[in-house]
Scaffold this motif. Sequence first.
Motif, mmCIF file in Angstrom:
data_model
loop_
_atom_site.group_PDB
_atom_site.id
_atom_site.type_symbol
_atom_site.label_atom_id
_atom_site.label_comp_id
_atom_site.label_asym_id
_atom_site.label_seq_id
_atom_site.Cartn_x
_atom_site.Cartn_y
_atom_site.Cartn_z
ATOM 1 N N TYR A 47 48.948 61.568 83.221
ATOM 2 C CA TYR A 47 49.497 61.012 84.472
ATOM 3 C C TYR A 47 49.080 61.866 85.660
ATOM 4 O O TYR A 47 48.638 61.353 86.691
ATOM 5 C CB TYR A 47 51.022 60.930 84.375
ATOM 6 C CG TYR A 47 51.673 60.342 85.609
ATOM 7 C CD1 TYR A 47 51.747 58.970 85.795
ATOM 8 C CD2 TYR A 47 52.211 61.162 86.585
ATOM 9 C CE1 TYR A 47 52.334 58.427 86.924
ATOM 10 C CE2 TYR A 47 52.804 60.631 87.720
ATOM 11 C CZ TYR A 47 52.863 59.263 87.882
ATOM 12 O OH TYR A 47 53.442 58.741 89.005
ATOM 13 N N GLU A 48 49.226 63.177 85.521
ATOM 14 C CA GLU A 48 48.842 64.078 86.612
ATOM 15 C C GLU A 48 47.357 63.937 86.928
ATOM 16 O O GLU A 48 46.960 63.921 88.089
ATOM 17 C CB GLU A 48 49.152 65.532 86.235
ATOM 18 C CG GLU A 48 50.638 65.847 86.055
ATOM 19 C CD GLU A 48 51.401 65.897 87.362
ATOM 20 O OE1 GLU A 48 50.836 65.565 88.418
ATOM 21 O OE2 GLU A 48 52.592 66.275 87.322
ATOM 22 N N ASN A 52 45.694 62.548 90.382
ATOM 23 C CA ASN A 52 44.671 63.334 91.083
ATOM 24 C C ASN A 52 43.429 62.501 91.363
ATOM 25 O O ASN A 52 42.842 62.590 92.434
ATOM 26 C CB ASN A 52 44.269 64.557 90.247
ATOM 27 C CG ASN A 52 45.221 65.718 90.471
ATOM 28 O OD1 ASN A 52 46.045 65.697 91.374
ATOM 29 N ND2 ASN A 52 45.101 66.724 89.630
ATOM 30 N N GLU A 91 49.951 77.118 91.379
ATOM 31 C CA GLU A 91 51.083 76.225 91.603
ATOM 32 C C GLU A 91 51.474 76.252 93.082
ATOM 33 O O GLU A 91 51.644 77.317 93.668
ATOM 34 C CB GLU A 91 52.274 76.656 90.747
ATOM 35 C CG GLU A 91 53.110 75.490 90.275
ATOM 36 C CD GLU A 91 54.046 75.855 89.139
ATOM 37 O OE1 GLU A 91 55.203 76.112 89.447
ATOM 38 O OE2 GLU A 91 53.605 75.879 87.972
ATOM 39 N N SER A 94 47.815 72.671 97.428
ATOM 40 C CA SER A 94 47.423 71.263 97.415
ATOM 41 C C SER A 94 46.608 70.926 98.646
ATOM 42 O O SER A 94 46.830 71.494 99.727
ATOM 43 C CB SER A 94 48.669 70.371 97.367
ATOM 44 O OG SER A 94 48.289 69.010 97.468
ATOM 45 N N PHE A 105 54.131 63.154 96.108
ATOM 46 C CA PHE A 105 53.056 63.854 95.394
ATOM 47 C C PHE A 105 52.564 65.022 96.248
ATOM 48 O O PHE A 105 53.126 65.323 97.279
ATOM 49 C CB PHE A 105 51.900 62.889 95.106
ATOM 50 C CG PHE A 105 52.260 61.809 94.137
ATOM 51 C CD1 PHE A 105 52.487 62.101 92.812
ATOM 52 C CD2 PHE A 105 52.382 60.493 94.560
ATOM 53 C CE1 PHE A 105 52.833 61.103 91.912
ATOM 54 C CE2 PHE A 105 52.725 59.483 93.673
ATOM 55 C CZ PHE A 105 52.948 59.799 92.354
ATOM 56 N N GLY A 110 49.930 69.396 89.980
ATOM 57 C CA GLY A 110 49.162 68.526 89.092
ATOM 58 C C GLY A 110 48.350 69.299 88.062
ATOM 59 O O GLY A 110 48.595 69.188 86.858
ATOM 60 N N ASN A 113 50.411 71.578 85.777
ATOM 61 C CA ASN A 113 51.114 70.780 84.766
ATOM 62 C C ASN A 113 50.162 70.334 83.659
ATOM 63 O O ASN A 113 50.522 70.311 82.479
ATOM 64 C CB ASN A 113 51.744 69.525 85.393
ATOM 65 C CG ASN A 113 53.204 69.735 85.764
ATOM 66 O OD1 ASN A 113 53.779 70.780 85.462
ATOM 67 N ND2 ASN A 113 53.793 68.761 86.421
ATOM 68 N N MET A 114 48.956 69.972 84.046
ATOM 69 C CA MET A 114 47.974 69.519 83.052
ATOM 70 C C MET A 114 47.659 70.649 82.076
ATOM 71 O O MET A 114 47.550 70.425 80.867
ATOM 72 C CB MET A 114 46.704 69.026 83.754
ATOM 73 C CG MET A 114 46.901 67.703 84.460
ATOM 74 S SD MET A 114 45.690 67.366 85.750
ATOM 75 C CE MET A 114 44.229 67.020 84.795
ATOM 76 N N SER B 35 55.842 65.080 90.602
ATOM 77 C CA SER B 35 55.301 65.936 89.534
ATOM 78 C C SER B 35 56.420 66.699 88.833
ATOM 79 O O SER B 35 56.398 66.885 87.623
ATOM 80 C CB SER B 35 54.297 66.938 90.095
ATOM 81 O OG SER B 35 53.064 66.327 90.338
ATOM 82 N N SER B 39 57.666 66.139 84.858
ATOM 83 C CA SER B 39 57.722 67.168 83.816
ATOM 84 C C SER B 39 59.147 67.568 83.449
ATOM 85 O O SER B 39 59.343 68.322 82.504
ATOM 86 C CB SER B 39 56.916 68.396 84.233
ATOM 87 O OG SER B 39 57.398 68.925 85.428
#
Lengths: 142, 109
Positions: A47-48, A52, A91, A94, A105, A110, A113-114, B35, B39
């Motif tokens: 999803y992330e 993206n 983290e 962006s 978002f 993203g 998390n991936m 996000s 999670s």
Amino acid sequence: MNSFKVQYTIDGEDFSVAGEASRKLKKVLQSLGVDPQIIRKATVAMYEGEINMVIHADGGVIDAEITPEKIHLFLRDKGPGIPDIALAMTEGFSTASDNVRELGFGAGMGLPNMEKYTDYMNIITEIGVGTTIEMIVNTSLS
Amino acid sequence: MKVNELVQKLELEVLCEGESFFSDIDGCFAGDLLSLAMSNVRAGNVWITVQTNMNILGIASLTEASCTIVANGMNIPDAVIEKAKDENICLLRSEKGMYELCLSVGELI
């Protein structure tokens, strides 16, 4: 379970349908009887990645291969590329527009998390050419 | 506690019952960064947010939240409500703010 391959085309035009491919993959994994915890990891990561691709790269293609041992995801786009992967992996960092941030978002979570939800992640990127991200989620719980 | 019981207790507006309306609630997450929600929302959770765009349905569906409560009576686009009905996703709304909702949900579940 034999190897199972599926390909999803990500539409970069329509932000409102972003996530559809992840939902489809989830259904495939459920139908194959994959453990729910593993499904969660794979779908959060995908999803992330999907988001993206819509935010930054005007869509792309995701190939998923599911074997008894692992879920292998290849996300390919023809976007602008990532100038500094280490910075992009930080983290909170962006480059998303205000417009995207208003939708909830662009929090800079993203890529982290991936990485967090996969057992292996590799980013190949070239400025002006595109980005390919390979992710593996092992399907054994150990 | 089941979603329909929570709806009664908190006088929530039901925009779409979805497939989980009579299922058990297990925990709660409140937050608007998608996000973070993606999670952190666990299967069976109540998800409380003030986001109202189409992507909340993707989060709700992928995380298997028992219900999504839109706080502060935020206006939700008709297209989002229609999509929730198409996808059978439980979508609720409250005039209360997130803090009040969290307190109430915390007491009840």
